[in-house]
Enzyme design. Sequence first.
Site, PDB file in Angstrom:
ATOM      1  CG  ASN A 281     -21.297  -0.873 -36.880  1.00 24.44           C
ATOM      2  OD1 ASN A 281     -22.137  -0.035 -37.224  1.00 24.44           O
ATOM      3  ND2 ASN A 281     -20.003  -0.719 -37.118  1.00 24.44           N
TER       4      ASN A 281
ATOM      5  CE  LYS B  87     -18.910  -2.141 -40.739  1.00 23.51           C
ATOM      6  NZ  LYS B  87     -17.488  -2.166 -41.013  1.00 23.51           N
TER       7      LYS B  87
ATOM      8  CG  HIS C 102     -16.337   1.543 -36.248  1.00 25.86           C
ATOM      9  ND1 HIS C 102     -15.658   1.469 -37.440  1.00 25.86           N
ATOM     10  CD2 HIS C 102     -16.898   0.329 -36.046  1.00 25.86           C
ATOM     11  CE1 HIS C 102     -15.811   0.251 -37.946  1.00 25.86           C
ATOM     12  NE2 HIS C 102     -16.554  -0.456 -37.118  1.00 25.86           N
TER      13      HIS C 102
ATOM     14  CD  GLU D  18     -15.997   1.069 -41.029  1.00 23.12           C
ATOM     15  OE1 GLU D  18     -17.149   1.474 -40.799  1.00 23.12           O
ATOM     16  OE2 GLU D  18     -15.742  -0.128 -41.278  1.00 23.12           O
TER      17      GLU D  18
ATOM     18  CD  GLU E 267     -15.169  -3.371 -34.126  1.00 18.69           C
ATOM     19  OE1 GLU E 267     -16.032  -4.207 -34.381  1.00 18.69           O
ATOM     20  OE2 GLU E 267     -15.169  -2.231 -34.611  1.00 18.69           O
TER      21      GLU E 267
ATOM     22  N   GLY F  50     -14.387  -6.160 -41.932  1.00 17.86           N
ATOM     23  CA  GLY F  50     -14.928  -6.184 -43.288  1.00 17.86           C
ATOM     24  C   GLY F  50     -14.019  -6.868 -44.299  1.00 17.86           C
TER      25      GLY F  50
ATOM     26  CB  SER G 115     -14.064 -11.029 -40.394  1.00 15.92           C
ATOM     27  OG  SER G 115     -13.760 -10.002 -41.327  1.00 15.92           O
TER      28      SER G 115
HETATM   29  C1  PEP Z   1     -17.507  -3.510 -37.540  1.00 14.11           C
HETATM   30  O1  PEP Z   1     -17.692  -2.728 -38.455  1.00 14.11           O
HETATM   31  O2  PEP Z   1     -17.585  -3.118 -36.365  1.00 14.11           O
HETATM   32  C2  PEP Z   1     -17.204  -4.900 -37.880  1.00 14.11           C
HETATM   33  C3  PEP Z   1     -16.792  -5.692 -36.920  1.00 14.11           C
HETATM   34  O3  PEP Z   1     -17.375  -5.281 -39.184  1.00 14.11           O
HETATM   35  P1  PEP Z   1     -17.310  -6.780 -39.793  1.00 14.11           P
HETATM   36  O4  PEP Z   1     -18.008  -7.700 -38.823  1.00 14.11           O
HETATM   37  O5  PEP Z   1     -18.007  -6.679 -41.097  1.00 14.11           O
HETATM   38  O6  PEP Z   1     -15.860  -7.115 -39.925  1.00 14.11           O
END
Ligand code: PEP
Length: 263
Positions: A16, A18, A103, A105, A175, A181, A219
């Site tokens: 992803n 972003k 997501h 976000e 998630e 992040g 992460s």
């Molecule tokens: C994401 O944005 O879906 C995500 C898992 O981000 P990160 O791997 O940076 O934590």
Amino acid sequence: MSEKRSEQRVKWVVGNWKMHGRLAENAALLQAVADGAAAMADTIRIGVCVPTPYLAQAQAVLSGKPVAWGVQDISTYTHGAYTGEVAAEMACEFGATLAIVGHSERRAYHAESSELVAAKARRALEAGLTPIVCIGETLDEREAGTTEAVVGAQLDAVLNLLSVEEAARIVIAYEPVWAIGTGRSATAEQAQAVHAFLRARLAQKDSSLARVPLLYGGSVKADNALALFGQADIDGGLIGGASLKSQDFLAICAAQKAASQAR
Ligand code: PEP
């Protein structure tokens, strides 16, 4: 979950991006991922969800390569006066096969409800895209002991809207919001516990849904990927930050291949 049933499930690693990327850097990243994926496509599926303006670029570089591409959100509408929205069919015209929906976000910054996310998942399916439905709890919710209630309700919103046949074609990404992040991944045991809960909930709706791929996101890095992907109910990862560097992303894909082969 038995080993046999785990083997039947599709294993995925999806990036992803972003709101990252520019044409020149994308070209190098996409090419490197395409080259590296060739050695893994026999075992796992790999995809990248790029910012919508870069769909044509993804299509140009990845066509004929073992890497799928897609978008990070779609509209619930097919067309009309919805300024700024992108229809699933538009993404399909650029060869996209994946669409992230829900997501955290989007849920947090655009007030997307679980019902809206479910409608987006159905829209994606209608257009022929595979929706990657994101669910996850906040840190407050985890600390209050409501993780299962929260992710269960988020999943139920999707299962209540979709038929069993439709639900069998989705991918779920668990998630935890506190892990996205932040550099603070869930431990493999924490992630497995939630995945096992989600798989049981899917199977409760219909036994065929136990095969829905369940990805972990938050992460994931090269050094924790193998432990996560080695868990019985974790079928791969949705990767944010680490998908922006080909070496890191491909190392995570290699961990998934190793985990799949070890099963
Ligand atoms: C994401 O944005 O879906 C995500 C898992 O981000 P990160 O791997 O940076 O934590």
